[in-house]
Design a protein around this motif. Sequence first.
Motif, mmCIF file in Angstrom:
data_model
loop_
_atom_site.group_PDB
_atom_site.id
_atom_site.type_symbol
_atom_site.label_atom_id
_atom_site.label_comp_id
_atom_site.label_asym_id
_atom_site.label_seq_id
_atom_site.Cartn_x
_atom_site.Cartn_y
_atom_site.Cartn_z
ATOM 1 N N ARG A 57 0.798 -1.179 0.007
ATOM 2 C CA ARG A 57 -0.235 -0.063 -0.038
ATOM 3 C C ARG A 57 0.820 1.331 0.053
ATOM 4 N N GLU A 58 1.836 1.097 0.697
ATOM 5 C CA GLU A 58 2.845 2.313 0.769
ATOM 6 C C GLU A 58 3.439 2.596 -0.426
ATOM 7 N N HIS A 99 2.334 1.796 -3.547
ATOM 8 C CA HIS A 99 1.337 2.098 -4.429
ATOM 9 C C HIS A 99 1.080 3.639 -4.262
ATOM 10 N N GLU A 100 0.913 4.335 -2.982
ATOM 11 C CA GLU A 100 0.652 5.678 -2.881
ATOM 12 C C GLU A 100 1.893 6.357 -3.278
ATOM 13 N N LEU A 119 2.180 6.155 -7.089
ATOM 14 C CA LEU A 119 1.142 7.199 -7.533
ATOM 15 C C LEU A 119 1.387 8.456 -7.601
ATOM 16 N N ARG A 120 1.836 9.176 -6.553
ATOM 17 C CA ARG A 120 2.131 10.572 -6.121
ATOM 18 C C ARG A 120 3.605 10.799 -7.035
ATOM 19 N N LEU A 142 1.438 -0.299 -11.186
ATOM 20 C CA LEU A 142 0.276 0.736 -10.417
ATOM 21 C C LEU A 142 -1.109 0.478 -10.693
ATOM 22 N N HIS A 178 -7.103 2.175 -4.087
ATOM 23 C CA HIS A 178 -6.526 3.147 -3.119
ATOM 24 C C HIS A 178 -7.599 3.942 -2.280
ATOM 25 N N LEU A 219 -7.134 9.350 -2.198
ATOM 26 C CA LEU A 219 -6.080 9.209 -3.205
ATOM 27 C C LEU A 219 -6.812 9.239 -4.665
ATOM 28 N N HIS A 220 -8.207 9.227 -4.683
ATOM 29 C CA HIS A 220 -8.711 8.758 -5.913
ATOM 30 C C HIS A 220 -8.668 10.014 -6.908
ATOM 31 N N VAL A 225 -5.207 8.918 -8.607
ATOM 32 C CA VAL A 225 -5.753 8.122 -9.689
ATOM 33 C C VAL A 225 -6.224 8.686 -11.054
#
Length: 124
Positions: A58-59, A61-62, A65-66, A84, A91, A95-96, A99
Motif C-alpha cells: 500500500r505504501e 502504491h501511494e 502514484l504520487r 500501479l 486506493h 487518493l482517488h 488515480v
Amino acid sequence: MRVRSRLIDYLRTGTDVQRAGAARAWCWTALRLDHPQLRAAGAAGDRPEPDNGSVGVREWHETALREFVDNEDLDVRRCSLPGLPLWPSAHPVELHHLVEEAVAIARSHPDDYLRHRVEHQVRG
C-alpha cells in the motif's frame, strides 16, 4: 521488508535514476524465498525467512502514484506505471483524485508506451 522499505525510500528521495531503478526492482521483491525450486546458500535447513509479498505494498502504491503524477521524468513514469493499480477502489478515498490524474496524464502523454500501458491497465 528491509529491501522493500529501502526501495520506497529511493522512490521518495532518490535521484530520478534511483527512482526509476527502485521501480524496476520492486516487482522482484515479491519473489517468495520459500519457493520449492529455490535453495538458499548455506547449510541444509539454514534458509532465510520467507518474505511476505504484501509488506509495504500500500505504501509503495501511494508513493508510486504520487511520483507518477508529480515527477515528469519519462523513465520514472515508464518504470512506475506498470505495477500501479489504476482503479480508484485500489486506493484510499483521499487518493482517488490522484488515480484520475495519473490516468489522464498517461492517456495524453506524448510517449507511446505510457499511452498504450495505461489503456492495458485500466481495462485489466
